[in-house]
Design a protein around this motif. Sequence first.
Motif, PDB file in Angstrom:
ATOM      1  N   PHE A 232       7.752  -7.067  92.589  1.00 36.29           N
ATOM      2  CA  PHE A 232       6.519  -6.371  92.205  1.00 36.29           C
ATOM      3  C   PHE A 232       6.475  -4.924  92.675  1.00 36.29           C
ATOM      4  N   LYS A 233       7.207  -4.582  93.721  1.00 37.89           N
ATOM      5  CA  LYS A 233       7.161  -3.190  94.180  1.00 37.89           C
ATOM      6  C   LYS A 233       7.964  -2.254  93.275  1.00 37.89           C
ATOM      7  N   LYS A 234       8.757  -2.811  92.370  1.00 35.18           N
ATOM      8  CA  LYS A 234       9.583  -2.006  91.464  1.00 35.18           C
ATOM      9  C   LYS A 234       8.737  -1.471  90.306  1.00 35.18           C
ATOM     10  N   GLU A 235       9.037  -0.263  89.873  1.00 34.45           N
ATOM     11  CA  GLU A 235       8.396   0.279  88.683  1.00 34.45           C
ATOM     12  C   GLU A 235       8.713  -0.629  87.500  1.00 34.45           C
ATOM     13  N   PRO A 236       7.736  -0.886  86.630  1.00 35.00           N
ATOM     14  CA  PRO A 236       7.952  -1.817  85.514  1.00 35.00           C
ATOM     15  C   PRO A 236       9.159  -1.501  84.643  1.00 35.00           C
ATOM     16  N   ILE A 237       9.523  -0.221  84.527  1.00 39.31           N
ATOM     17  CA  ILE A 237      10.652   0.146  83.670  1.00 39.31           C
ATOM     18  C   ILE A 237      11.962  -0.451  84.171  1.00 39.31           C
ATOM     19  N   TYR A 238      12.020  -0.751  85.483  1.00 38.13           N
ATOM     20  CA  TYR A 238      13.248  -1.299  86.073  1.00 38.13           C
ATOM     21  C   TYR A 238      13.210  -2.826  86.205  1.00 38.13           C
ATOM     22  N   ARG A 239      12.090  -3.430  85.929  1.00 38.22           N
ATOM     23  CA  ARG A 239      11.942  -4.858  86.201  1.00 38.22           C
ATOM     24  C   ARG A 239      12.839  -5.731  85.325  1.00 38.22           C
ATOM     25  N   LYS A 240      13.175  -5.245  84.134  1.00 36.78           N
ATOM     26  CA  LYS A 240      14.012  -6.055  83.252  1.00 36.78           C
ATOM     27  C   LYS A 240      15.384  -6.337  83.866  1.00 36.78           C
ATOM     28  N   HIS A 241      15.783  -5.501  84.818  1.00 35.65           N
ATOM     29  CA  HIS A 241      17.077  -5.712  85.479  1.00 35.65           C
ATOM     30  C   HIS A 241      16.970  -6.688  86.653  1.00 35.65           C
ATOM     31  N   HIS A 242      15.754  -7.137  86.955  1.00 36.64           N
ATOM     32  CA  HIS A 242      15.546  -7.960  88.156  1.00 36.64           C
ATOM     33  C   HIS A 242      14.749  -9.228  87.864  1.00 36.64           C
ATOM     34  N   GLN A 243      14.821  -9.704  86.626  1.00 32.70           N
ATOM     35  CA  GLN A 243      14.085 -10.910  86.243  1.00 32.70           C
ATOM     36  C   GLN A 243      14.464 -12.106  87.127  1.00 32.70           C
ATOM     37  N   ASN A 244      15.699 -12.110  87.587  1.00 32.09           N
ATOM     38  CA  ASN A 244      16.178 -13.208  88.424  1.00 32.09           C
ATOM     39  C   ASN A 244      15.393 -13.325  89.732  1.00 32.09           C
ATOM     40  N   ASP A 245      14.804 -12.200  90.210  1.00 36.10           N
ATOM     41  CA  ASP A 245      13.990 -12.260  91.421  1.00 36.10           C
ATOM     42  C   ASP A 245      12.826 -13.232  91.254  1.00 36.10           C
ATOM     43  N   LEU A 246      12.318 -13.331  90.023  1.00 31.37           N
ATOM     44  CA  LEU A 246      11.199 -14.226  89.756  1.00 31.37           C
ATOM     45  C   LEU A 246      11.654 -15.636  89.405  1.00 31.37           C
TER      46      LEU A 246
END
Length: 631
Positions: free
Chosen positions: A402-416
């Motif tokens: 959640f602390k990541k800017e939304p534009i970068y979140r697609k690269h970190h879906q695995n965190d969820l």
Amino acid sequence: MTKVIAHSLFSDFDIDLFKAGKHFKLYEKLGSHVIEVDGVKGTYFAVWAPAARSVSVVGDFNNWYEGEHHLNVRWDGSGIWEGFVPELGAGTLYKYLIHSTNHGVVTEKADPFARCCEHPPMTASIVWEADYKWKDAEWMQTRKDKNALDKPYAVYEVHLGSWKRTNNNDYLSYAEFAKDLVQYVKEMNFTHVEFMPIMEYPYDPSWGYQLTGYFAPTSRFGKPEEFKLLVDALHQNGIGVILDWVPSHFPEDAHGLGFFDGSHLYEHPDSRRGYHPDWKSLIFNYGRNEVRAFLISNAMFWLDQFHADALRVDAVASMLYLDYSREDGQWEPNIYGNNENLEAISFIRELNETVYSNFEGIQMIAEESTSFSMVSKPVNMGGLGFGMKWMMGWMHDTLEYFKKEPIYRKHHQNDLTFSATYAFTENFMLPFSHDEVVYGKQSLLYRMPGDEWQRFANLRLLFGYMYTHPGTNLIFMGGEFGQSSEWNFQKSLDWHLLEYDFHSGIQKLVKDLNKLYQSHPALYERQFSADGFQWIDYGDAENSVLTYIRKGHDSKKDLYIACNFTPVPREKYRMGIPKTGQLKEVFNSDDVKYGGSGMKNGVLKTTKKTWHGYERSVEITIPPLGIVVFK
């Protein structure tokens, strides 16, 4: 003042149990007790001090002079010193003055079993009779149903010293909390309150996690019976009470348990196992029978005398591992050559077996931060025997995402999505606790990226995702209205923030999430079972969207959830559905009343179009940084 008269509350059977580490109601025997002997009222004292040469009770009744009231040592090798002082009653201040057989060491100690203590920084014990008539019979009789693992746990974690204070920054009393806090928790629809340690502690910055009065509610807020009044008021309003409990370590304060009788009585004598380098505190000797009986009796005490519904056991990881927070050479392996503390593991199992067998409807919750297996599995299956375990990995991964800017979140879906791979290995509680809003970590609100609207939308989404994820839920006070600053234990929460719409919107959202959780069995009946959760699609990383199903025992009551982790609205987003019929929106974090933009879904009909592996699907609107729940 009359001298000490020989008297005992111990039977031979009591002593045998104590020596064997199997006496789990020591609070009925050790400590100070106002009783009558031969028609004379007075106080009986008993203390365990096997390395003592002499033990005197000193206090305000004898000008703290040790020559007046010597206790008698028992003849049976138990190490217990005892005696009855006539005409001594409640309110008397006292300590034990102990001359040790160890090179003439003299210690002056508070009573380990004292029911009441002086207000810190004063350190004397107080003889006390907690005369209280409970009115929570209805709760206690039905607790088994309300407190079960297949029931909702929406927990509000509270530090009493800083939840709310007076205009002069003074503490509220237990009696005032029994009105203000109880009313607030009930209005917010929380099912349980978890109190950070309320046992007596000397040092405010420890937040209560370094105890000296294991059997006394802290005097900062009133007397023991007034804390009972608070618990009683919560129960009468249908709210369960969880107490933080600290069997992992204790401080070195001169009046405390450390080096009690001139010997390492409560702490392990080997510093590699008896001293905690991070916390500068002492570690209990879990292999000593009498120490095990002390700790289990203490757990029993709060469940018995104060009607606690659950104990959240602090710092379990530090108990389980001999090398916890230690470098090579600072610890010694066990007999099998590994790093598990076998004595602590044995103690934990006995603790859980004992309390569960003695109290119907209670729970034991582990704050355990490692991958130690079967923490919340029964002892007879090889587990540690807890009812629940805090899901620390989920909490860290989720906040990191959640602390990541939304534009970068697609690269970190695995965190969820990673949490789903282990979510059902334990009975997990999802915690956003006090530890996440201190020491420069910032408040939950200010860990969210974006402008003001996006920060609040992210926080609403975070809580919505939490409540629809498998497991039970815990929010630390202040989080429920978007406290802006880090938690400060020295002052009240920033209640004035509720004058602002975004903050009051977060509060309304949490209130409604608590209601949603309790009113939909799909969110709690199988909250610890893989049968209660099913992905619709976890792979849409490009849009940063997750869709999933929560299931209870009745498939007609399943819930369908869609989360959008970007500020771009997802309109006409197609979601596969395993059933025919209509979808009705039952929760939307983007509702205007929460501070959202107001994008909603009407009643939606599924169509016969294959999607996500299902023969039927539906087009939905997922608002920006929003979560939508359908039934």
